[in-house]
Design an enzyme around this catalytic site. Sequence first.
Site, PDB file in Angstrom:
ATOM      1  N   HIS A  18       0.827  -1.209   0.000  1.00  0.00           N
ATOM      2  CA  HIS A  18       0.000   0.000   0.000  1.00  0.00           C
ATOM      3  C   HIS A  18       0.864   1.262   0.000  1.00  0.00           C
ATOM      4  CE1 HIS A  18      -3.616   2.401   1.031  1.00  0.00           C
ATOM      5  NE2 HIS A  18      -2.726   3.163   1.660  1.00  0.00           N
ATOM      6  N   GLU A  19       1.784   1.325   0.937  1.00  0.00           N
ATOM      7  CA  GLU A  19       2.594   2.541   1.060  1.00  0.00           C
ATOM      8  C   GLU A  19       3.572   2.700  -0.103  1.00  0.00           C
ATOM      9  OE1 GLU A  19       1.786   4.739   3.046  1.00  0.00           O
ATOM     10  OE2 GLU A  19       0.467   3.597   4.372  1.00  0.00           O
ATOM     11  N   HIS A  22       2.005   4.895  -2.783  1.00  0.00           N
ATOM     12  CA  HIS A  22       2.155   6.328  -2.513  1.00  0.00           C
ATOM     13  C   HIS A  22       3.600   6.768  -2.762  1.00  0.00           C
ATOM     14  CE1 HIS A  22      -1.844   6.494  -0.934  1.00  0.00           C
ATOM     15  NE2 HIS A  22      -1.582   5.765   0.141  1.00  0.00           N
TER      16      HIS A  22
END
Length: 414
Positions: A18-19, A22
């Site tokens: 997920h990170e 980003h």
Amino acid sequence: MTTIIDFIIVFVILVLVHEFGHYWFAKRSGILVREFSIGMGPKLVAWHKNNTTYTLRLLPLGGYVRMAGWQDEDDEIKPGTMLAIEVNGDGRVTRINTSNKTTLQGGIPVQVSRIDLVHELVVEGYANGDESELKTWPVDHDATIIEEDGTEVVLAPDDVQFQNAPIAKRLLVNFAGPMNNFILAILVFIGVALSAGVQVLDTNQIGTVQSGSPAAKAGLENGATITSIDGQAISQFADLQKVVGEDKDGPSLNVVAKQNGKTENLTITPTKEGLIGVTPPVDRSIGTAIKYGFTQFWSLTTRIFDVLKQLVTGQFSLNKLAGPVGIYTMTSQAASGGFQSLLFFLGYLSLNLGIMNLIPIPVLDGGKILLNLLEIIRRKPLSPEKEGIVTLIGAGLMVLLLIAVTINDIMRQF
């Protein structure tokens, strides 16, 4: 102990994927990623590479990508503050230490008179306690600052801050985390299909016959084709399940099957549960696995949205939500079913994480995307103060919800 390891592995994979979404899109957009953290709370380990500090923190409650900008922690250093600076051969500041936990070898003690680490990149102050001479040091664009907790991160000059990137790039950065979770879920489901196979139900051919089962005792073999049961034609596996299920705890079944190149009449007596011990055939082809990855993704997505719909239409229940304790319990249950079960659970959790993060609540990715869309409509962003208030409210609500869900998860264990 095994469950703890499984939980940590699942947690790290989900947060990392997920990170990283980003992180990767922020880097490509020219936004400085000051810190990439797995976990929250006190820092355990940290290392610095390519202007980003990578940290592992104590609490397995998530992770974050800390980008330079409005929602970054404040580096404000007030006049009169004592700190230490490290300068290079050109006299430019390359490191600033504001922490009592770290000492700069060869650093210059400075009492700050004025400091600007965003626009001018300059430090003014009195060196080595000499208040008779005010000195000025230029600060390198990529200089680092050691914060109070001992974490060393790159400075956040104005040109690399999140809010100064084009709105389209900011929107993509905010969406990239959930997008990565969706991609991971699809890939995991494809992997499950490749390893375990996809059951083929639109055929009257069986896959395997379980050893010691009623079918095995009657002489039915792997790969046999069942044409009829008690005179009822069988065209697909669902027909077989229906007929056998209706005759549970009843008389024996007359099964006509083709195997070994000939047609045989077999007598099979189902168990009390209405089972004869056969499984459908499985398809492990790449094409079928890819199709399964997407169809399973869509099927589970619709189920999750059905639950969310119930939560906002008056059927709210904490039992429909799970926090770290609940996820730990579910991880244990999935792991007990074997590797493929745990792998499927990883895909399901990744899909959940992606969808939940798109809920338009401030502090979640969905809330940030909503602010991006409002900025496009208004043609100007919210002020940092208003955005900070909105984010703070959202964070407070999420903390309260997390506490409530965690307490409910613990109560359900007893």
